[in-house]
Design a protein around this motif. Structure first.
Motif, mmCIF file in Angstrom:
data_model
loop_
_atom_site.group_PDB
_atom_site.id
_atom_site.type_symbol
_atom_site.label_atom_id
_atom_site.label_comp_id
_atom_site.label_asym_id
_atom_site.label_seq_id
_atom_site.Cartn_x
_atom_site.Cartn_y
_atom_site.Cartn_z
ATOM 1 N N LYS A 41 9.874 57.843 11.264
ATOM 2 C CA LYS A 41 9.446 56.441 11.206
ATOM 3 C C LYS A 41 8.907 55.960 12.553
ATOM 4 O O LYS A 41 7.851 55.345 12.607
ATOM 5 C CB LYS A 41 10.621 55.545 10.794
ATOM 6 N N VAL A 42 9.656 56.216 13.630
ATOM 7 C CA VAL A 42 9.274 55.742 14.961
ATOM 8 C C VAL A 42 9.203 56.929 15.908
ATOM 9 O O VAL A 42 10.113 57.766 15.942
ATOM 10 C CB VAL A 42 10.276 54.686 15.486
ATOM 11 N N LEU A 43 8.115 57.005 16.693
ATOM 12 C CA LEU A 43 7.916 58.071 17.669
ATOM 13 C C LEU A 43 7.848 57.450 19.057
ATOM 14 O O LEU A 43 7.384 56.324 19.212
ATOM 15 C CB LEU A 43 6.594 58.807 17.401
ATOM 16 N N ARG A 44 8.299 58.189 20.070
ATOM 17 C CA ARG A 44 8.174 57.732 21.451
ATOM 18 C C ARG A 44 7.381 58.759 22.244
ATOM 19 O O ARG A 44 7.675 59.949 22.197
ATOM 20 C CB ARG A 44 9.544 57.536 22.092
ATOM 21 N N ILE A 45 6.390 58.296 22.999
ATOM 22 C CA ILE A 45 5.562 59.200 23.800
ATOM 23 C C ILE A 45 6.383 59.731 24.971
ATOM 24 O O ILE A 45 6.971 58.955 25.721
ATOM 25 C CB ILE A 45 4.306 58.478 24.330
ATOM 26 N N ALA A 46 6.411 61.058 25.106
ATOM 27 C CA ALA A 46 7.151 61.692 26.201
ATOM 28 C C ALA A 46 6.190 62.204 27.276
ATOM 29 O O ALA A 46 6.529 62.234 28.456
ATOM 30 C CB ALA A 46 7.995 62.844 25.671
ATOM 31 N N GLN A 47 4.987 62.613 26.857
ATOM 32 C CA GLN A 47 4.033 63.210 27.791
ATOM 33 C C GLN A 47 2.635 63.102 27.198
ATOM 34 O O GLN A 47 2.467 63.177 25.985
ATOM 35 C CB GLN A 47 4.398 64.686 28.002
ATOM 36 N N VAL A 48 1.656 62.907 28.055
ATOM 37 C CA VAL A 48 0.257 62.891 27.619
ATOM 38 C C VAL A 48 -0.378 64.175 28.138
ATOM 39 O O VAL A 48 -0.474 64.374 29.343
ATOM 40 C CB VAL A 48 -0.499 61.659 28.171
ATOM 41 N N THR A 49 -0.782 65.059 27.218
ATOM 42 C CA THR A 49 -1.364 66.331 27.647
ATOM 43 C C THR A 49 -2.795 66.114 28.105
ATOM 44 O O THR A 49 -3.481 65.199 27.645
ATOM 45 C CB THR A 49 -1.332 67.365 26.513
ATOM 46 N N ARG A 50 -3.261 66.961 29.024
ATOM 47 C CA ARG A 50 -4.593 66.903 29.612
ATOM 48 C C ARG A 50 -4.855 65.542 30.251
ATOM 49 O O ARG A 50 -5.946 65.000 30.141
ATOM 50 C CB ARG A 50 -5.680 67.194 28.563
ATOM 51 N N TYR A 51 -3.851 64.975 30.906
ATOM 52 C CA TYR A 51 -4.018 63.686 31.584
ATOM 53 C C TYR A 51 -4.155 63.926 33.072
ATOM 54 O O TYR A 51 -3.300 64.578 33.674
ATOM 55 C CB TYR A 51 -2.817 62.775 31.318
ATOM 56 N N LYS A 52 -5.243 63.432 33.650
ATOM 57 C CA LYS A 52 -5.400 63.505 35.099
ATOM 58 C C LYS A 52 -5.167 62.110 35.616
ATOM 59 O O LYS A 52 -5.902 61.180 35.262
ATOM 60 C CB LYS A 52 -6.807 63.977 35.462
ATOM 61 N N GLY A 53 -4.146 61.927 36.429
ATOM 62 C CA GLY A 53 -3.763 60.590 36.849
ATOM 63 C C GLY A 53 -3.911 60.373 38.328
ATOM 64 O O GLY A 53 -4.582 61.112 39.034
ATOM 65 N N ARG A 54 -3.243 59.321 38.777
ATOM 66 C CA ARG A 54 -3.237 58.948 40.168
ATOM 67 C C ARG A 54 -1.785 58.898 40.597
ATOM 68 O O ARG A 54 -0.906 58.652 39.773
ATOM 69 C CB ARG A 54 -3.908 57.566 40.291
ATOM 70 N N HIS A 55 -1.536 59.106 41.876
ATOM 71 C CA HIS A 55 -0.171 59.117 42.383
ATOM 72 C C HIS A 55 0.574 57.844 41.981
ATOM 73 O O HIS A 55 0.064 56.740 42.165
ATOM 74 C CB HIS A 55 -0.186 59.254 43.909
ATOM 75 N N SER A 56 1.762 58.008 41.431
ATOM 76 C CA SER A 56 2.678 56.944 40.993
ATOM 77 C C SER A 56 2.153 56.091 39.836
ATOM 78 O O SER A 56 2.737 55.074 39.521
ATOM 79 C CB SER A 56 3.088 56.038 42.172
ATOM 80 N N ARG A 57 1.070 56.513 39.176
ATOM 81 C CA ARG A 57 0.619 55.822 37.963
ATOM 82 C C ARG A 57 1.200 56.531 36.752
ATOM 83 O O ARG A 57 1.171 57.756 36.677
ATOM 84 C CB ARG A 57 -0.905 55.818 37.886
ATOM 85 N N GLN A 58 1.719 55.750 35.822
ATOM 86 C CA GLN A 58 2.295 56.346 34.619
ATOM 87 C C GLN A 58 1.186 56.890 33.718
ATOM 88 O O GLN A 58 0.196 56.193 33.497
ATOM 89 C CB GLN A 58 3.067 55.270 33.854
ATOM 90 N N PRO A 59 1.341 58.108 33.194
ATOM 91 C CA PRO A 59 0.329 58.621 32.263
ATOM 92 C C PRO A 59 0.247 57.730 31.034
ATOM 93 O O PRO A 59 1.265 57.235 30.553
ATOM 94 C CB PRO A 59 0.848 60.007 31.895
ATOM 95 N N ALA A 60 -0.942 57.527 30.523
ATOM 96 C CA ALA A 60 -1.132 56.709 29.331
ATOM 97 C C ALA A 60 -2.120 57.407 28.403
ATOM 98 O O ALA A 60 -2.907 58.236 28.834
ATOM 99 C CB ALA A 60 -1.642 55.324 29.715
ATOM 100 N N ALA A 61 -2.067 57.046 27.110
ATOM 101 C CA ALA A 61 -2.890 57.692 26.096
ATOM 102 C C ALA A 61 -3.698 56.651 25.326
ATOM 103 O O ALA A 61 -3.382 55.462 25.353
ATOM 104 C CB ALA A 61 -2.011 58.478 25.135
ATOM 105 N N ALA A 62 -4.729 57.120 24.637
ATOM 106 C CA ALA A 62 -5.577 56.263 23.813
ATOM 107 C C ALA A 62 -5.797 56.945 22.464
ATOM 108 O O ALA A 62 -5.299 58.048 22.227
ATOM 109 C CB ALA A 62 -6.903 56.014 24.505
ATOM 110 N N VAL A 63 -6.543 56.292 21.594
ATOM 111 C CA VAL A 63 -6.852 56.841 20.272
ATOM 112 C C VAL A 63 -7.523 58.207 20.421
ATOM 113 O O VAL A 63 -8.416 58.377 21.254
ATOM 114 C CB VAL A 63 -7.761 55.865 19.496
#
Length: 146
Positions: A41-63
């Motif tokens: 029913k409910v899912l929680r995001i644990a990790q975004v694969t193939r995410y290139k981020g910036r130092h201390s920015r939380q990984p985020a995902a889109a559609v």
């Protein structure tokens, strides 16, 4: 291969083609509705694969993004396990190349195996065309593509 040229390999894992910029509105720990009939029913995001981020920015995902999720509500055999999922809807507006914007009522994802096969046999609710273009298996099962 020339500098700057990229190969365009197509597989079940998602089509890596030109993708117009979509605002990444779902950070790690965001909770999503499970839009398939696996029982979760409910899912929680644990990790975004193939995410290139910036130092201390939380990984985020889109559609259309592949994410690693845990099942927070659902049958006991699925809970507290790690699965792959593809995000099919987000509340934050998506800007289309023709200038229109589309937003959905909820944030939703579909459970997927690492090979790109969908765990369920049906998808509830609409699916964003950005996700359907990238994941052919999701496009086949979607009842409505917006």
């Amino acid at each position: 291969m020339a500098a700057g040229a990229k190969s365009r390999a197509v597989s079940a894992k998602g089509v890596e083609e030109f993708r117009p910029y979509i605002t990444r509105a779902l950070p790690v720990t965001a909770e999503l509705v499970c839009a398939d009939n696996t029982g979760a029913k409910v899912l929680r995001i644990a990790q975004v694969t193939r995410y290139k981020g910036r130092h201390s920015r939380q990984p985020a995902a889109a559609v259309g993004d592949f994410v690693t999720v845990t099942v927070k509500k659902g049958p006991a055999e699925l809970r507290k396990q790690v699965f792959g999922a593809v995000i099919v809807r987000q509340k934050y507006p998506i800007r289309r190349p023709n200038g229109t914007r589309i937003s959905f009522e909820d944030n939703a994802a579909v459970l997927v195996t690492p090979e790109g096969e969908i765990k369920g046999t049906d998808i509830k609710g609409p699916v964003a065309s950005e996700a359907a273009e990238k994941w052919p298996r999701i496009a086949n099962l979607a009842g409505m593509i917006v």
